[in-house]
Design an enzyme around this catalytic site. Sequence first.
Site, short mmCIF file in Angstrom:
data_model
loop_
_atom_site.label_atom_id
_atom_site.label_comp_id
_atom_site.label_asym_id
_atom_site.label_seq_id
_atom_site.Cartn_x
_atom_site.Cartn_y
_atom_site.Cartn_z
N LYS A 1 4.20 4.09 -5.28
CA LYS A 1 4.14 4.97 -4.11
C LYS A 1 5.22 6.04 -4.18
O LYS A 1 5.00 7.21 -3.84
CB LYS A 1 4.29 4.15 -2.83
CG LYS A 1 3.07 3.30 -2.52
CD LYS A 1 3.31 2.31 -1.40
CE LYS A 1 2.13 1.33 -1.32
NZ LYS A 1 2.31 0.25 -0.36
N GLN B 1 6.17 -3.08 3.45
CA GLN B 1 5.42 -3.60 2.29
C GLN B 1 5.16 -5.09 2.48
O GLN B 1 6.09 -5.87 2.68
CB GLN B 1 6.23 -3.33 1.00
CG GLN B 1 5.52 -3.73 -0.27
CD GLN B 1 4.28 -2.87 -0.56
OE1 GLN B 1 4.30 -1.66 -0.35
NE2 GLN B 1 3.21 -3.49 -1.02
N ASP C 1 0.17 3.09 7.53
CA ASP C 1 -0.70 2.07 6.92
C ASP C 1 -1.89 1.76 7.83
O ASP C 1 -2.81 1.05 7.41
CB ASP C 1 0.08 0.76 6.67
CG ASP C 1 0.57 0.66 5.22
OD1 ASP C 1 0.07 1.43 4.37
OD2 ASP C 1 1.45 -0.18 4.96
#
Length: 302
Positions: A53, A105, A128
């Site tokens: 990322k 994460q 997200d």
Amino acid sequence: MTATIIDGAAIAAGIREALTRQVDDMIVGGLLPHLAVLLVGDDAASASYVRGKVRAGQQTGIKVVIHRIEADIDPGQDPGQTERRIRDRIDLLNADPDVHGIILQLPVPDGVDSDALLDRIDSLKDVDGLHPANQGRILQGRERYLPATPHGVQQLLVRSGADPGGKHVVIVGRSRLVGMPLAAMLAQKRQGANATVTVCHTNTVNLPSITREADILVAATGRANTISANMVRPGAVVIDVGVNRVDDPTRQRGYRLTGDVDFDAIREVASAITPVPGGVGPMTVAMLLNNVTRAARIAQHR
Ligand code: NAP
């Protein structure tokens, strides 16, 4: 029939190129999109995803900052300590006007309440798309941030000429990250969706009889070879979301990555199929970056 390979890496590269131009314009206008990534503990797979990322963000001109949070290694210790540390960092990032997107994460260490932490992220910075407010908006067709993986799947379908409109899409997997939001997205009455959607899971009775009904079959189970060739209708489009590590002593690292479908056999039955790696994975990263630029624009008008 030998299936066409849907080249997710190439489609994602095109999306990222377009994003790079948008980010250039934003920077000229004084707005630098900024993503904060919370990485908890030392899970090797998570660290590798995060590196991907960062790399992709930098190539696009987006600022990506990793916030490493130490996890309490001693199992006797209170996991609440780790959770409090993450919570405090989320509060700081929520309050920072220069930070536009925040992701935690996953997975987080055992005992840490990931739901409570995801709920705590400002929903306007939840790139997200996992905050209940953002997931609820998807059901209502008023989305703010689409979760990157299902959005990537939808874009792969549309951009490879397999528009889901009017098709029967069967999704195997009902997670919050992939299966459920994808079902909600593809069932909307709009372009690039408007499909008839069936969601399957481990309690589905006679799974093969349902998957064989699919014009478009999406596998998101997290188990290699869940879908075999006899579960696929000839001519169907198969999207493989899965990423599984399978032992492979011939590889230097001792394993190889494989999806959830039996790629080699299904390739002879389907009309189109995504490879693993090189299918959904690169699209996920591209759609995350897309959400970060969206978050920066939202912040500008807050
Ligand atoms: P998850 O939370 O573990 O959910 C898996 C789902 O699949 C569950 O709903 C489960 O059913 C269902 N399932 C498992 N085995 C099944 C079987 N044999 N038959 C029918 N249904 C079955 O996983 P996830 O987060 O959705 O991820 C799925 C896969 O996608 C993983 O391999 C993950 O690594 C991969 N992934 C890839 C990307 C990418 O960028 N390429 C991004 C995200 C995820 P129950 O609900 O009944 O347990």
